[in-house]
Design a protein around this motif. Structure first.
Motif, PDB file in Angstrom:
ATOM      1  N   LEU A 108       0.818  -1.208   0.000  1.00 38.56           N
ATOM      2  CA  LEU A 108       0.000   0.000   0.000  1.00 38.56           C
ATOM      3  C   LEU A 108       0.856   1.266   0.000  1.00 38.56           C
ATOM      4  N   GLY A 109       2.183   1.080  -0.024  1.00 40.64           N
ATOM      5  CA  GLY A 109       3.085   2.223  -0.113  1.00 40.64           C
ATOM      6  C   GLY A 109       3.178   3.015   1.181  1.00 40.64           C
ATOM      7  N   LYS A 110       3.404   4.320   1.035  1.00 41.65           N
ATOM      8  CA  LYS A 110       3.568   5.209   2.187  1.00 41.65           C
ATOM      9  C   LYS A 110       2.195   5.670   2.672  1.00 41.65           C
ATOM     10  N   ALA A 111       2.075   5.856   3.985  1.00 45.39           N
ATOM     11  CA  ALA A 111       0.785   6.282   4.555  1.00 45.39           C
ATOM     12  C   ALA A 111       1.011   7.063   5.835  1.00 45.39           C
ATOM     13  N   ASP A 112       0.087   7.992   6.113  1.00 43.83           N
ATOM     14  CA  ASP A 112       0.129   8.759   7.358  1.00 43.83           C
ATOM     15  C   ASP A 112      -0.501   7.966   8.492  1.00 43.83           C
ATOM     16  N   ALA A 113      -0.315   8.462   9.703  1.00 48.20           N
ATOM     17  CA  ALA A 113      -0.933   7.822  10.864  1.00 48.20           C
ATOM     18  C   ALA A 113      -2.448   7.901  10.760  1.00 48.20           C
ATOM     19  N   GLY A 114      -3.146   6.880  11.287  1.00 46.24           N
ATOM     20  CA  GLY A 114      -4.603   6.860  11.240  1.00 46.24           C
ATOM     21  C   GLY A 114      -5.120   5.714  10.405  1.00 46.24           C
ATOM     22  N   ASN A 115      -6.364   5.814   9.985  1.00 42.72           N
ATOM     23  CA  ASN A 115      -6.998   4.747   9.222  1.00 42.72           C
ATOM     24  C   ASN A 115      -6.666   4.830   7.737  1.00 42.72           C
ATOM     25  N   LEU A 116      -6.447   3.667   7.158  1.00 42.13           N
ATOM     26  CA  LEU A 116      -6.143   3.542   5.731  1.00 42.13           C
ATOM     27  C   LEU A 116      -6.984   2.409   5.162  1.00 42.13           C
ATOM     28  N   LEU A 117      -7.758   2.672   4.114  1.00 42.94           N
ATOM     29  CA  LEU A 117      -8.584   1.639   3.485  1.00 42.94           C
ATOM     30  C   LEU A 117      -7.857   1.058   2.273  1.00 42.94           C
ATOM     31  N   PHE A 118      -8.135  -0.217   1.987  1.00 40.77           N
ATOM     32  CA  PHE A 118      -7.562  -0.853   0.793  1.00 40.77           C
ATOM     33  C   PHE A 118      -8.606  -1.772   0.166  1.00 40.77           C
ATOM     34  N   SER A 119      -8.393  -2.118  -1.079  1.00 38.92           N
ATOM     35  CA  SER A 119      -9.302  -3.025  -1.786  1.00 38.92           C
ATOM     36  C   SER A 119      -8.492  -4.162  -2.422  1.00 38.92           C
ATOM     37  N   TRP A 120      -9.167  -5.254  -2.669  1.00 43.85           N
ATOM     38  CA  TRP A 120      -8.551  -6.418  -3.319  1.00 43.85           C
ATOM     39  C   TRP A 120      -9.510  -6.919  -4.380  1.00 43.85           C
TER      40      TRP A 120
END
Length: 225
Positions: free
Chosen positions: A145-157
């Motif tokens: 998912l690469g780089k991300a900030d703190a907190g919630n991160l959504l992803f799909s498959w």
């Protein structure tokens, strides 16, 4: 030798007994204050002129009574606020029925070639990786998912596997890892579920029923969709 005036003592006792009989079985701060003032007046009326009551002591007693009354009023206000908060939470909880919510968990449902999950990062990360497993525990796909900030991160498959095939619809699980430089970042797996019902526990909290995912506290909800 000090003598006690029996007439005055009887007067004070009579006042106390009368006040006690007029008090209901449930004593409030107002009842206590009324009894105290009644006793104080009786003491003032029957005090020994040669040994009067100490003004400082009387003032301290009045201050203590005022404090007791203030504490009861504060408790009443707090109870009212708690009740109001519970009612507000009930309205918010009922609005979640049939809504999709994001809660802690690693379940992933693949349906018509789509599956969605989430990650909660304790701090910013340079790399976030999701590994997806089938019901037998076999690794079927790895996503970056690469780089991300703190907190919630959504992803799909989309159901694609590492071998180039397409996975069948059904239930899967996933694990999340995250790093920043050479250090690991705390990452919590989050799953999506639909609220089918809710119940209120004996302690006043709400429990959300997410069907096959189980039950979750109202406070577990990270996001609502």
């Amino acid at each position: 030798m000090t003598t006690v005036d029996s007439t005055k003592s009887s007067s004070v006792l009579a006042t106390l007994n009368s006040s006690s009989r007029s008090t209901s079985s449930t004593t409030t701060s107002e009842d206590i204050q009324n009894r105290f003032l009644t006793l104080l007046v009786a003491q003032l009326e029957n005090q020994d002129p040669l040994n009067p009551l100490d003004n400082t002591e009387v003032t301290n007693q009045l201050a203590q009574m005022s404090t007791v009354q203030g504490i009861e009023q504060l408790n009443t206000t707090l109870n009212s606020l708690v009740s109001s908060l519970a009612d507000t939470q009930a309205v918010q909880a009922s609005a979640l029925i049939s809504k999709t919510v994001l809660v802690p968990g690693s379940h992933l449902t693949l349906s018509d070639g789509d599956a969605y999950g989430g990650v909660n990062l304790a701090s910013a990360a340079d790399t976030v990786t999701v590994k997806i497993y089938d019901s037998s525990g076999n690794l079927v796909q790895t996503q970056s998912l690469g780089k991300a900030d703190a907190g919630n991160l959504l992803f799909s498959w989309d159901g694609s596997t590492s071998s180039g095939t397409t996975a069948a619809d059904g239930s899967y699980t996933f694990k999340v890892t995250a790093t920043k430089g050479s250090s690991s970042v705390t990452a919590e797996a989050l799953q999506l579920g639909t609220v089918s019902a809710l119940t209120r526990t004996t302690n006043g909290n709400f429990v959300l029923d997410l069907g096959s995912l189980g039950q979750y506290d109202f406070d577990d909800v990270q996001q609502v969709f």
